[in-house]
Design a protein around this motif. Structure first.
Motif, mmCIF file in Angstrom:
data_model
loop_
_atom_site.group_PDB
_atom_site.id
_atom_site.type_symbol
_atom_site.label_atom_id
_atom_site.label_comp_id
_atom_site.label_asym_id
_atom_site.label_seq_id
_atom_site.Cartn_x
_atom_site.Cartn_y
_atom_site.Cartn_z
ATOM 1 N N MET A 1 30.073 54.264 50.329
ATOM 2 C CA MET A 1 30.819 53.748 49.665
ATOM 3 C C MET A 1 32.720 53.413 51.137
ATOM 4 S SD MET A 1 31.103 51.486 47.566
ATOM 5 C CE MET A 1 29.236 51.808 47.210
ATOM 6 N N ASN A 2 32.630 52.079 50.915
ATOM 7 C CA ASN A 2 34.254 51.827 51.415
ATOM 8 C C ASN A 2 34.882 51.872 50.098
ATOM 9 O OD1 ASN A 2 32.999 52.135 53.421
ATOM 10 N ND2 ASN A 2 32.921 49.742 54.039
ATOM 11 N N THR A 3 35.008 50.766 49.600
ATOM 12 C CA THR A 3 36.552 50.409 48.262
ATOM 13 C C THR A 3 35.489 49.899 47.304
ATOM 14 O OG1 THR A 3 37.399 49.401 50.509
ATOM 15 C CG2 THR A 3 38.352 49.298 48.334
ATOM 16 N N VAL A 4 36.263 50.617 45.835
ATOM 17 C CA VAL A 4 36.331 50.359 44.949
ATOM 18 C C VAL A 4 37.157 49.585 44.327
ATOM 19 C CG1 VAL A 4 34.838 51.936 42.795
ATOM 20 C CG2 VAL A 4 35.242 52.339 44.548
ATOM 21 N N ILE A 5 36.316 48.493 43.793
ATOM 22 C CA ILE A 5 37.826 47.141 43.366
ATOM 23 C C ILE A 5 37.762 47.518 41.490
ATOM 24 C CG2 ILE A 5 38.109 45.139 43.690
ATOM 25 C CD1 ILE A 5 38.747 46.653 46.220
ATOM 26 N N SER A 6 38.641 46.842 40.566
ATOM 27 C CA SER A 6 38.423 46.467 39.434
ATOM 28 C C SER A 6 39.452 45.572 39.315
ATOM 29 C CB SER A 6 39.327 47.736 38.243
ATOM 30 O OG SER A 6 40.742 47.696 38.142
ATOM 31 N N ASP A 7 39.211 44.644 37.983
ATOM 32 C CA ASP A 7 40.015 43.499 37.283
ATOM 33 C C ASP A 7 39.990 42.287 38.847
ATOM 34 O OD1 ASP A 7 40.972 44.825 35.453
ATOM 35 O OD2 ASP A 7 42.705 45.923 36.886
ATOM 36 N N TRP A 8 38.455 42.012 38.848
ATOM 37 C CA TRP A 8 38.334 41.976 39.894
ATOM 38 C C TRP A 8 38.006 39.561 39.628
ATOM 39 C CZ3 TRP A 8 33.987 39.716 40.102
ATOM 40 C CH2 TRP A 8 32.640 40.096 39.381
ATOM 41 N N PHE A 9 38.133 39.306 41.053
ATOM 42 C CA PHE A 9 37.555 37.698 40.600
ATOM 43 C C PHE A 9 37.268 37.767 42.503
ATOM 44 C CE2 PHE A 9 41.730 38.363 38.680
ATOM 45 C CZ PHE A 9 41.562 37.281 37.773
ATOM 46 N N VAL A 10 36.220 36.572 42.051
ATOM 47 C CA VAL A 10 35.256 35.852 43.203
ATOM 48 C C VAL A 10 36.037 34.382 43.327
ATOM 49 C CG1 VAL A 10 33.524 34.946 44.113
ATOM 50 C CG2 VAL A 10 33.396 37.493 43.158
ATOM 51 N N TYR A 25 39.168 39.272 44.996
ATOM 52 C CA TYR A 25 40.342 39.552 45.442
ATOM 53 C C TYR A 25 40.714 40.693 43.761
ATOM 54 C CZ TYR A 25 45.175 39.096 43.670
ATOM 55 O OH TYR A 25 46.679 40.053 43.265
ATOM 56 N N GLY A 26 41.145 42.097 43.976
ATOM 57 C CA GLY A 26 40.648 42.359 43.203
ATOM 58 C C GLY A 26 41.881 43.795 43.266
ATOM 59 N N THR A 27 42.016 44.909 42.567
ATOM 60 C CA THR A 27 43.088 46.168 42.501
ATOM 61 C C THR A 27 41.880 47.201 42.784
ATOM 62 O OG1 THR A 27 44.557 45.436 40.674
ATOM 63 C CG2 THR A 27 44.356 47.664 40.725
ATOM 64 N N VAL A 28 42.886 48.112 43.882
ATOM 65 C CA VAL A 28 42.500 48.922 44.304
ATOM 66 C C VAL A 28 41.418 50.139 43.371
ATOM 67 C CG1 VAL A 28 41.897 50.932 45.967
ATOM 68 C CG2 VAL A 28 42.205 47.948 46.875
ATOM 69 N N ILE A 29 40.770 50.923 43.171
ATOM 70 C CA ILE A 29 40.689 51.617 42.921
ATOM 71 C C ILE A 29 40.802 53.024 43.496
ATOM 72 C CG2 ILE A 29 39.105 52.940 40.211
ATOM 73 C CD1 ILE A 29 40.559 51.084 39.888
ATOM 74 N N ASP A 30 39.842 52.964 44.841
ATOM 75 C CA ASP A 30 39.468 53.799 45.458
ATOM 76 C C ASP A 30 39.100 53.511 46.703
ATOM 77 O OD1 ASP A 30 39.243 57.149 46.509
ATOM 78 O OD2 ASP A 30 36.800 56.863 46.409
ATOM 79 N N ASP A 31 39.310 54.359 47.549
ATOM 80 C CA ASP A 31 38.835 53.778 48.882
ATOM 81 C C ASP A 31 38.979 55.005 49.921
ATOM 82 O OD1 ASP A 31 38.770 51.953 51.855
ATOM 83 O OD2 ASP A 31 40.778 52.261 52.124
#
Length: 83
Positions: A1-10, A25-31
């Motif tokens: 897995m590359n990047t985990v995103i929360s609070d996201w928008f398409v 578009y969103g906030t990075v949780i883990d990368d």
């Protein structure tokens, strides 16, 4: 897995009535790729595939994003989209 995103928008980007493309578009949780720090905001390249069953989004550059929780969908005009 590359990047985990929360609070996201398409975000669907339109020029008048013509769809130019969609970005995530969103906030990075883990990368795991070490491109982003936790808490960074990310706006991806154009989305090529979205699988809501697996919560995975693939982009034009080949990056893979896992989206957490429920996100939102927004439409904007090209002149509102800052490159």
């Amino acid at each position: 897995m590359n990047t985990v995103i929360s609070d996201w928008f398409v975000v669907s980007v339109y020029d008048e009535n013509l769809l130019i493309g969609k970005v995530l578009y969103g906030t990075v949780i883990d990368d795991s790729s070490c491109r982003y720090l936790k808490g960074d905001y990310v706006c991806t390249s154009a989305i090529t595939a979205i699988n809501l069953d697996t919560k995975l989004v693939k982009t034009q550059t080949g990056s893979l994003y896992q989206i957490l929780d429920n996100g939102q969908y927004e439409d904007i005009q090209l002149n509102e989209f800052e490159l």
